[in-house]
Structures are given as C-alpha cells and as structure tokens.
Design a protein around this motif. Structure first.
Motif, PDB file in Angstrom:
ATOM      1  N   ALA A 120       2.308 -13.858   9.902  1.00  0.00           N
ATOM      2  CA  ALA A 120       2.779 -13.877  11.285  1.00  0.00           C
ATOM      3  C   ALA A 120       2.643 -15.285  11.850  1.00  0.00           C
ATOM      4  CB  ALA A 120       1.965 -12.902  12.125  1.00  0.00           C
ATOM      5  N   GLY A 121       3.669 -15.725  12.545  1.00  0.00           N
ATOM      6  CA  GLY A 121       3.667 -17.059  13.114  1.00  0.00           C
ATOM      7  C   GLY A 121       4.288 -18.114  12.232  1.00  0.00           C
ATOM      8  N   ARG A 122       4.587 -17.777  10.962  1.00  0.00           N
ATOM      9  CA  ARG A 122       5.218 -18.724  10.048  1.00  0.00           C
ATOM     10  C   ARG A 122       6.672 -18.349   9.816  1.00  0.00           C
ATOM     11  NH1 ARG A 122       0.636 -18.939   5.401  1.00  0.00           N
ATOM     12  NH2 ARG A 122       2.488 -18.518   4.130  1.00  0.00           N
ATOM     13  N   ALA A 123       7.458 -19.310   9.377  1.00  0.00           N
ATOM     14  CA  ALA A 123       8.877 -19.061   9.157  1.00  0.00           C
ATOM     15  C   ALA A 123       9.115 -18.024   8.066  1.00  0.00           C
ATOM     16  CB  ALA A 123       9.584 -20.364   8.796  1.00  0.00           C
ATOM     17  N   ASP A 124       8.156 -17.900   7.122  1.00  0.00           N
ATOM     18  CA  ASP A 124       8.342 -16.965   6.013  1.00  0.00           C
ATOM     19  C   ASP A 124       7.679 -15.617   6.265  1.00  0.00           C
ATOM     20  OD1 ASP A 124       5.782 -17.955   5.943  1.00  0.00           O
ATOM     21  OD2 ASP A 124       5.668 -18.091   3.766  1.00  0.00           O
ATOM     22  N   HIS A 125       7.481 -15.255   7.533  1.00  0.00           N
ATOM     23  CA  HIS A 125       6.844 -13.980   7.833  1.00  0.00           C
ATOM     24  C   HIS A 125       7.711 -12.822   7.337  1.00  0.00           C
ATOM     25  CE1 HIS A 125       9.460 -12.539  11.155  1.00  0.00           C
ATOM     26  NE2 HIS A 125       9.623 -13.820  11.422  1.00  0.00           N
ATOM     27  N   SER A 126       7.072 -11.742   6.957  1.00  0.00           N
ATOM     28  CA  SER A 126       7.804 -10.589   6.432  1.00  0.00           C
ATOM     29  C   SER A 126       6.980  -9.332   6.667  1.00  0.00           C
ATOM     30  CB  SER A 126       8.091 -10.745   4.935  1.00  0.00           C
ATOM     31  OG  SER A 126       6.866 -10.839   4.210  1.00  0.00           O
ATOM     32  N   GLU A 127       7.677  -8.204   6.756  1.00  0.00           N
ATOM     33  CA  GLU A 127       6.968  -6.930   6.926  1.00  0.00           C
ATOM     34  C   GLU A 127       6.191  -6.618   5.665  1.00  0.00           C
ATOM     35  OE1 GLU A 127       8.332  -2.381   7.175  1.00  0.00           O
ATOM     36  OE2 GLU A 127       8.938  -3.557   8.937  1.00  0.00           O
ATOM     37  N   ALA A 128       4.902  -6.346   5.816  1.00  0.00           N
ATOM     38  CA  ALA A 128       4.048  -6.083   4.661  1.00  0.00           C
ATOM     39  C   ALA A 128       4.007  -4.593   4.331  1.00  0.00           C
ATOM     40  CB  ALA A 128       2.638  -6.604   4.917  1.00  0.00           C
ATOM     41  N   TRP A 129       3.854  -3.761   5.328  1.00  0.00           N
ATOM     42  CA  TRP A 129       3.802  -2.319   5.103  1.00  0.00           C
ATOM     43  C   TRP A 129       3.967  -1.569   6.429  1.00  0.00           C
ATOM     44  CZ3 TRP A 129      -0.375  -0.606   7.936  1.00  0.00           C
ATOM     45  CH2 TRP A 129      -1.452  -1.468   8.087  1.00  0.00           C
ATOM     46  N   THR A 130       4.343  -0.300   6.318  1.00  0.00           N
ATOM     47  CA  THR A 130       4.523   0.573   7.469  1.00  0.00           C
ATOM     48  C   THR A 130       4.040   1.974   7.112  1.00  0.00           C
ATOM     49  OG1 THR A 130       6.439  -0.643   8.309  1.00  0.00           O
ATOM     50  CG2 THR A 130       6.181   1.613   9.064  1.00  0.00           C
ATOM     51  N   HIS A 131       3.337   2.608   8.043  1.00  0.00           N
ATOM     52  CA  HIS A 131       2.907   3.993   7.864  1.00  0.00           C
ATOM     53  C   HIS A 131       3.378   4.821   9.049  1.00  0.00           C
ATOM     54  CE1 HIS A 131       0.414   3.404   4.318  1.00  0.00           C
ATOM     55  NE2 HIS A 131      -0.122   2.348   4.886  1.00  0.00           N
ATOM     56  N   GLU A 132       3.941   5.969   8.754  1.00  0.00           N
ATOM     57  CA  GLU A 132       4.346   6.902   9.796  1.00  0.00           C
ATOM     58  C   GLU A 132       3.198   7.864  10.078  1.00  0.00           C
ATOM     59  OE1 GLU A 132       7.572  10.535  10.502  1.00  0.00           O
ATOM     60  OE2 GLU A 132       7.828   9.112   8.844  1.00  0.00           O
ATOM     61  N   LEU A 133       2.887   8.070  11.357  1.00  0.00           N
ATOM     62  CA  LEU A 133       1.840   8.987  11.780  1.00  0.00           C
ATOM     63  C   LEU A 133       2.515  10.131  12.533  1.00  0.00           C
ATOM     64  CD1 LEU A 133      -0.724   6.332  13.054  1.00  0.00           C
ATOM     65  CD2 LEU A 133      -0.728   7.498  10.844  1.00  0.00           C
ATOM     66  N   ASP A 134       2.598  11.265  11.880  1.00  0.00           N
ATOM     67  CA  ASP A 134       3.305  12.408  12.450  1.00  0.00           C
ATOM     68  C   ASP A 134       2.318  13.236  13.267  1.00  0.00           C
ATOM     69  OD1 ASP A 134       5.170  14.266  13.075  1.00  0.00           O
ATOM     70  OD2 ASP A 134       5.229  15.223  11.089  1.00  0.00           O
ATOM     71  N   GLY A 135       2.140  12.827  14.506  1.00  0.00           N
ATOM     72  CA  GLY A 135       1.191  13.494  15.388  1.00  0.00           C
ATOM     73  C   GLY A 135       1.016  12.674  16.643  1.00  0.00           C
ATOM     74  N   SER A 136      -0.163  12.764  17.259  1.00  0.00           N
ATOM     75  CA  SER A 136      -0.450  11.985  18.467  1.00  0.00           C
ATOM     76  C   SER A 136      -1.665  11.102  18.221  1.00  0.00           C
ATOM     77  CB  SER A 136      -0.708  12.916  19.659  1.00  0.00           C
ATOM     78  OG  SER A 136      -1.799  13.782  19.407  1.00  0.00           O
ATOM     79  N   VAL A 137      -1.564   9.828  18.610  1.00  0.00           N
ATOM     80  CA  VAL A 137      -2.644   8.860  18.397  1.00  0.00           C
ATOM     81  C   VAL A 137      -3.515   8.795  19.640  1.00  0.00           C
ATOM     82  CG1 VAL A 137      -3.192   6.451  17.934  1.00  0.00           C
ATOM     83  CG2 VAL A 137      -1.264   7.541  16.769  1.00  0.00           C
ATOM     84  N   GLY A 138      -4.839   8.844  19.447  1.00  0.00           N
ATOM     85  CA  GLY A 138      -5.774   8.790  20.564  1.00  0.00           C
ATOM     86  C   GLY A 138      -6.418   7.441  20.753  1.00  0.00           C
TER      87      GLY A 138
END
Length: 458
Positions: A186-204
C-alpha cells in the motif's frame, strides 16, 4: 490539484476523526493539581485529533488540515477537501478499539485517508468510499486512490517484511455481506490486492494485533445460519498472508459482540472480547483454540467495560485490564486495574476514580513504563441537553505494583473533551496531549488544545 498548501501563518483548520472517541471528562480544575498546561489553541471544524510523523518533524493531523507546532502556535501547512478524513465512520464500530485508533500511517510516512464519493449526477447523494494514500513528503500531489468499497467500516496496517499490508473491512449494504480485504505494498505504485475474505453474517468488532511475531487482524462476528438455525458467534484471526489462524473458534452463546482487544498473557498472544446480552455484559478470553469467560472469583462483569489493556503492573507477567466496574449507570462505576487469573478477573487496584469516559495506554515520557491518558466527567455536575458536562484531561502514572503514583490534570473544560491524541511536538522526549473539544453556547465551535506536562510526572 486536491490540496491547498498554506504558508501564511495560523488559520482555521478541520480536525479529523481519529484515536479514541471519548465521552465527557474529570473533576474540578483546582490549580494546585494542574500539571497539564495548555501551550497552544487553534479553532477547528471538528473535535477529533491525532498526531503524525512528517518528513521534517511531527504534525497534528486535523481533518482536512495538517498543522505544525512552531513558536508556541499551531500553523496550517496544507488542507484537503472536507470529503477526506482519517477514520472510518461506521457507527456500529464506535465501541471497537479499531474505530478511532489514531491516524493510519504507512511505514514510509504516507497517511491513509477515507474519501466520501458522491454520485456524478446527484452530488448530494453518497455513492461509495475510497481509501486513498496521501504523501506527506509531496503535499502538492493529490491523494492516490487504492481501494473502492460501498462502505468502509475499518482500516488498519499489518506490518510485513519490506511491505505494508493495508487491511480494510467493508459492508455491501445491498447484500448485507462483509468483506475483509488486504492490499499489499500500500502506498507504492506496485500495490496489489493480496487477499479477500467474505464474511456471511454480521460483524461486531475488529482489531489489529502487532505484538506477536507476526501481525494479525481479528474479526468478532456472527456467522449466518440456515433457516431455523441460530447464528454462530465466531472469532476469526488472519495473518498478513490471509491465512486463517488456528484461533478460529466458536465463542460462547452470546449474540451481541461489542468490542475486541488484542491481549498478551506473558507467553502467548490472545484476544479479549466484550459481549452484551439480556443478562448484562460479558468478557471472554481466547488463547489458542480455548475460550473462557472472565467472570467468577471476586469479580462480576455484569455492568463493566474495558477502557484499555496494557502492561500496567510491572510486578505481574503479561498485560492487565483498565476497566470501569460497578452498576449500570456510568457515574457510579469506578476505574480499576484487573489481572487475568485462572479463576477469572482479579482486581489489583481500585483507583476510586469515577466518571471516566475513555482512556488509552501510552508511554508519555519514554522511560519504558506505561501511563494512562484519558478524560473524566464530574459526578453530579449539571449537563446540557446533549449530555455534555464539565470535565478535564488526566494522565495517570503507576507504581510497579499497580498502585497509583501520581495523577496529572488539565484545567476544566466547560463541555468536556471529546477526543484525545498524543505526539512529541517539541522534541523533548515527552509526549504532548492533544485535546479536541467544543465551546460556546449559542454557536458551538470546535477547538484543539496542545497540553504539555509542566512538571516531572514522577
């Protein structure tokens, strides 16, 4: 050009959302006790404050403004449009330690901001959020967008080898789905998405832990069940690579998670969670794959709240809890330091301090011993229609056994203090305290004070 650069001395500034959101503050301003002295005041457009490290020295980040402390005054360096701010603004996360936890700054010094984006055809209608990176070394450059999401509820940085991993939690209102996403470099020109997780519910609640060998992010949430089944409370912990840690556990049968705190017991890292249900408040400890309730023994957590966690008792291993203990009404609850034992929580020190709004653990004078800075209201004082009453800022220092060694106080603020920050502005090795507050009855205006310790705290 998004930024306007300011070079003509003092001006109005906007103070950003950051660090801890605090309620009203402590006691009466007796001059005998005052050791927190105001050395600079500036009018702002918001009451939240934070300190950041700039390339040429420390700065006060104030909403759409960056301020430097020179010759006893706060001078504005630069300003962004009011659609940019430091903190995520999801109201359900106000009680989470990750909601206002100071400014999010990358290892290279850049700031991470969130931007409100409005529809091109409906400029008054909110469209989505962007996470952007702002260079403190090149203030003329506009912030760079790196992530777009329907609603950003939380963001923080997980330090990794030679890289920053920016973690964000976002909510898709249309589907009710939560997404935990990480952006590497993050903050560099070569930034990229590393990972994503879906949370099927409600976050507290969500929190970042950086005290162990590897940084992690914990998410306290309710996993959605099938039709006719009960949702499952869970704590999921992810490392910088997005791997699900072994601490994925089913929590006790509570259905309203309210806060999450990283915790170190002296040997291993864990998590302390706060819950609410019809019988009151509950506190649980997760270490590895084991979760236990921290009640019983000589301590009842039915109406208690954690203010902060840190190594406040040097004579004991691990970290202790600074808590509000007592009945449900806030003024009757008093601050205590409690230790985690095999039988639950044990009160080490009853500080006999009431009406504490919130607090943060920090090393004020750089000696390696932790102090607590926070705010208190005055029990029994008259409050206005918005629930605001007089109060003041405090700094507590402790002996090795956890007893209170000294207490420092500011003068009284008529309507209390809404937020605190800290940074060493003058380079003397002692942190200054930043206080955001409002004053004025007919027309309320926001201000920031720089408070310094005018006598040694030992």
């Amino acid at each position: 050009m998004e930024w306007s650069i300011c070079s003509n001395g003092r001006s109005l500034c906007a103070v950003a959302a950051c660090l801890v959101v605090l309620a009203a503050v402590v006691g009466c301003g007796d001059a005998r006790d005052d050791r927190l002295r105001v050395v600079a005041t500036e009018r702002t457009s918001s009451v939240a404050v934070a300190g950041v490290e700039g390339p040429e020295g420390p700065l006060v980040c104030a909403g759409s403004s960056l301020l430097e402390f020179k010759r006893g005054a706060l001078d504005e360096l630069a300003r962004v449009p009011s659609t940019y701010r430091i903190g995520a603004m999801y109201a359900g996360f106000i009680s989470s330690p990750g909601y206002f936890d100071g400014a999010v700054q990358l290892s290279g010094g850049d700031l991470v901001l969130v931007r409100d984006v409005f529809g091109p055809e409906s400029p008054d209608v909110f469209s989505h959020h962007e996470l952007v990176v702002m260079s403190l070394a090149e203030l003329e450059a506009p912030p760079r967008a790196i992530i777009a999401a329907p609603l950003v509820a939380f963001f923080g940085v997980l330090p990794d080898t030679n890289a920053d991993v920016l973690v964000s939690l976002s909510l898709d209102d249309s589907s009710g789905t939560w997404w935990l996403t990480a952006e590497r470099n993050a903050g560099r020109a070569d930034h990229s998405e590393a990972w994503t997780h879906e949370l099927d519910g409600s976050v507290g609640a969500v929190a970042v832990s950086g005290s162990g060998e590897q940084a992690r992010v914990g998410v306290l949430w309710m996993e959605q069940a099938g039709a006719g089944d009960t949702d499952t409370p869970r704590l999921d912990v992810f490392d910088v690579d997005g791997a699900l840690d072994e601490q994925r556990v089913t929590m006790p049968a509570y259905d309203r998670p309210s806060a999450l705190h990283p915790y170190f017991d002296g040997d291993i890292d864990g998590w302390i969670a706060e819950w609410q249900d019809d019988s009151g408040d509950h506190i649980t400890l997760t270490l590895g794959d084991s979760t236990t309730e921290l009640s019983g023994g000589d301590y009842d957590t039915a109406h208690d709240r954690i203010l902060a966690i840190g190594d406040l008792v040097k004579d004991l291993p691990g970290e202790e809890l600074l808590m509000l203990m007592g009945r449900g009404d806030s003024e009757s609850r008093r601050a205590v330091i409690a230790a985690v034992t095999s039988r639950g929580l044990k009160v080490i020190t009853d500080l006999q301090e009431q009406a504490v709004g919130s607090a943060v653990v920090l090393d004020v004078d750089g000696d390696g011993l932790l102090e607590v800075a926070g705010t208190q209201g005055i029990p029994g004082a008259t409050v206005n229609a918005r629930g605001e009453g007089p109060g003041r800022v405090f700094v507590w220092r402790f002996n090795a056994d956890g007893t209170l060694e000294s207490a420092l106080h500011s003068d009284t603020y008529e309507r209390g203090v809404s937020s605190l920050g800290s940074i060493d502005l003058d380079g003397d090795g002692v942190l200054e305290i930043l206080a955001g507050y409002e004053r004025g009855a007919a027309e309320s205006k926001a201000y920031v004070d720089v408070l310094e310790i005018d006598r040694p705290i030992r």
